[in-house]
Design an enzyme around this catalytic site. Sequence first.
Site, PDB file in Angstrom:
ATOM      1  N   LYS A  15       0.850  -1.323  -0.169  1.00 17.95           N
ATOM      2  CA  LYS A  15      -0.040   0.039   0.057  1.00 17.95           C
ATOM      3  C   LYS A  15       0.778   1.226   0.034  1.00 17.95           C
ATOM      4  O   LYS A  15       0.508   2.277  -0.711  1.00 17.95           O
ATOM      5  CB  LYS A  15      -1.152  -0.124   1.108  1.00 17.95           C
ATOM      6  CG  LYS A  15      -1.799  -1.072   1.552  1.00 17.95           C
ATOM      7  CD  LYS A  15      -2.794  -0.893   2.503  1.00 17.95           C
ATOM      8  CE  LYS A  15      -1.980  -0.744   3.856  1.00 17.95           C
ATOM      9  NZ  LYS A  15      -1.317  -2.034   4.249  1.00 17.95           N
ATOM     10  N   ARG A  88      -9.533   0.192   9.813  1.00 17.96           N
ATOM     11  CA  ARG A  88      -9.161  -1.198  10.287  1.00 17.96           C
ATOM     12  C   ARG A  88     -10.148  -2.134  10.647  1.00 17.96           C
ATOM     13  O   ARG A  88      -9.994  -3.276  10.656  1.00 17.96           O
ATOM     14  CB  ARG A  88      -8.047  -1.328  11.423  1.00 17.96           C
ATOM     15  CG  ARG A  88      -6.965  -0.629  10.982  1.00 17.96           C
ATOM     16  CD  ARG A  88      -5.876  -1.277  10.291  1.00 17.96           C
ATOM     17  NE  ARG A  88      -4.503  -1.606  10.494  1.00 17.96           N
ATOM     18  CZ  ARG A  88      -3.351  -0.816  10.151  1.00 17.96           C
ATOM     19  NH1 ARG A  88      -3.767   0.262   9.647  1.00 17.96           N
ATOM     20  NH2 ARG A  88      -2.154  -1.418  10.752  1.00 17.96           N
ATOM     21  N   ARG A 125      11.948  -5.370   5.215  1.00 22.01           N
ATOM     22  CA  ARG A 125      11.263  -4.102   4.752  1.00 22.01           C
ATOM     23  C   ARG A 125      12.148  -2.910   5.332  1.00 22.01           C
ATOM     24  O   ARG A 125      12.648  -3.157   6.607  1.00 22.01           O
ATOM     25  CB  ARG A 125       9.844  -3.785   5.230  1.00 22.01           C
ATOM     26  CG  ARG A 125       9.781  -2.436   4.933  1.00 22.01           C
ATOM     27  CD  ARG A 125       7.979  -2.213   4.947  1.00 22.01           C
ATOM     28  NE  ARG A 125       7.269  -2.365   6.050  1.00 22.01           N
ATOM     29  CZ  ARG A 125       6.171  -2.360   6.376  1.00 22.01           C
ATOM     30  NH1 ARG A 125       5.562  -2.000   5.160  1.00 22.01           N
ATOM     31  NH2 ARG A 125       5.520  -2.409   7.522  1.00 22.01           N
ATOM     32  N   ARG A 159      11.292  -0.814  10.675  1.00 22.07           N
ATOM     33  CA  ARG A 159      10.188  -0.375  11.883  1.00 22.07           C
ATOM     34  C   ARG A 159      10.291  -1.376  13.255  1.00 22.07           C
ATOM     35  O   ARG A 159      10.491  -2.495  13.113  1.00 22.07           O
ATOM     36  CB  ARG A 159       9.015  -0.546  11.126  1.00 22.07           C
ATOM     37  CG  ARG A 159       8.576   0.742  10.421  1.00 22.07           C
ATOM     38  CD  ARG A 159       7.333   0.536   9.626  1.00 22.07           C
ATOM     39  NE  ARG A 159       6.378  -0.003  10.227  1.00 22.07           N
ATOM     40  CZ  ARG A 159       5.021  -0.025   9.849  1.00 22.07           C
ATOM     41  NH1 ARG A 159       4.846   0.621   8.678  1.00 22.07           N
ATOM     42  NH2 ARG A 159       4.098  -0.671  10.540  1.00 22.07           N
ATOM     43  N   ARG A 170       0.499  -8.922  14.019  1.00 21.82           N
ATOM     44  CA  ARG A 170      -0.440  -7.725  13.079  1.00 21.82           C
ATOM     45  C   ARG A 170      -1.043  -8.434  11.982  1.00 21.82           C
ATOM     46  O   ARG A 170      -2.215  -8.086  11.617  1.00 21.82           O
ATOM     47  CB  ARG A 170       0.790  -6.846  12.657  1.00 21.82           C
ATOM     48  CG  ARG A 170       1.297  -6.032  13.628  1.00 21.82           C
ATOM     49  CD  ARG A 170       2.724  -5.245  13.034  1.00 21.82           C
ATOM     50  NE  ARG A 170       2.460  -4.453  11.959  1.00 21.82           N
ATOM     51  CZ  ARG A 170       3.220  -4.091  10.795  1.00 21.82           C
ATOM     52  NH1 ARG A 170       4.568  -4.861  10.975  1.00 21.82           N
ATOM     53  NH2 ARG A 170       3.147  -3.366   9.974  1.00 21.82           N
TER      54      ARG A 170
HETATM   55  P1  AMP Z   1       0.693   0.521   9.897  1.00 23.57           P
HETATM   56  O1  AMP Z   1       1.879   1.432   9.589  1.00 23.57           O
HETATM   57  O2  AMP Z   1      -0.723   0.765   9.029  1.00 23.57           O
HETATM   58  O3  AMP Z   1       0.830  -1.012   9.639  1.00 23.57           O
HETATM   59  O4  AMP Z   1       0.311   0.565  11.322  1.00 23.57           O
HETATM   60  C1  AMP Z   1       1.170   0.295  12.244  1.00 23.57           C
HETATM   61  C2  AMP Z   1       0.471   0.186  13.759  1.00 23.57           C
HETATM   62  O5  AMP Z   1      -0.358   1.352  14.038  1.00 23.57           O
HETATM   63  C3  AMP Z   1      -0.710  -0.754  13.835  1.00 23.57           C
HETATM   64  O6  AMP Z   1      -0.207  -2.067  14.197  1.00 23.57           O
HETATM   65  C4  AMP Z   1      -1.563  -0.117  14.772  1.00 23.57           C
HETATM   66  O7  AMP Z   1      -0.903  -0.309  16.194  1.00 23.57           O
HETATM   67  C5  AMP Z   1      -1.535   1.370  14.705  1.00 23.57           C
HETATM   68  N1  AMP Z   1      -2.477   1.560  13.644  1.00 23.57           N
HETATM   69  C6  AMP Z   1      -2.537   2.132  12.406  1.00 23.57           C
HETATM   70  N2  AMP Z   1      -3.621   2.534  11.813  1.00 23.57           N
HETATM   71  C7  AMP Z   1      -4.592   2.202  12.786  1.00 23.57           C
HETATM   72  C8  AMP Z   1      -5.993   2.339  12.881  1.00 23.57           C
HETATM   73  N3  AMP Z   1      -6.709   2.831  11.705  1.00 23.57           N
HETATM   74  N4  AMP Z   1      -6.699   1.827  14.067  1.00 23.57           N
HETATM   75  C9  AMP Z   1      -5.877   1.415  14.965  1.00 23.57           C
HETATM   76  N5  AMP Z   1      -4.431   1.471  15.084  1.00 23.57           N
HETATM   77  C10 AMP Z   1      -3.949   1.932  14.104  1.00 23.57           C
END
Ligand code: AMP
Length: 211
Positions: A15, A88, A125, A159, A170
């Site tokens: 994405k 999410r 990554r 990360r 995740r």
């Molecule tokens: P991402 O970068 O999208 O993989 O998000 C990393 C982490 O941020 C996730 O594992 C969640 O802990 C938190 N997070 C990101 N977006 C959301 C969301 N829309 N709702 C809840 N937690 C989020």
Amino acid sequence: MKSHLIFIGAPGSGKGTQASKFVTEKGLKHISTGDLLRAEIAKQSALGKEVKSVMDSGALVSDDLVIRLLQANVDLQKSQYIFDGYPRNIAQAQTLDKEVLKGAPSTAVYFEMDMGKLVSRLTNRRTCKTCGAIYNLISKAPKITGVCDVCGGTNLVQRADDQEDVIKNRLQVFQDTVSPVLKYYQDQGRLMRVDAEKAVDDIFGQIASKV
Ligand code: AMP
């Protein structure tokens, strides 16, 4: 009126890579709730301190907190957006429609991919700490080891939540919550599916042709 894009896909499904192409080639604005949350952690704000341990574990942070952060950073009058990492869950999908989009046209894009392949994508990554460019040490390594192709920065980092045990959590969280979200958009005729294992340019062309 131009359609906003809502990117849905497991962590590592590409994405972020597509979003940065849409920003450079089509002038869309990329809003990633994960990036917004990581920025709060880096700033060591009160919010950042509150969410750090949740994010480090791979669980989701509260809906209420994420929507506030999103609303503070979105101005639909000014830009055509890519929402990345939001929604999410079904409650977030409904909130996005009611409180952010408010009838503005949008298309949800689902990045379909075999979950088994994602662990390797994610452990390999790396992200440039200076400009945010994303690399994969196997499939898209920087031309010079450790140096960002885009900005020349030398801080390519992994990360905190891209460690194998956290990745598995995740991916599980994603699998547990994605189906109702897809159904929500499918039922309204707003869902487009892309094969996330195709070449980056093919995926880009497919999405660009519909918006
Ligand atoms: P991402 O970068 O999208 O993989 O998000 C990393 C982490 O941020 C996730 O594992 C969640 O802990 C938190 N997070 C990101 N977006 C959301 C969301 N829309 N709702 C809840 N937690 C989020």
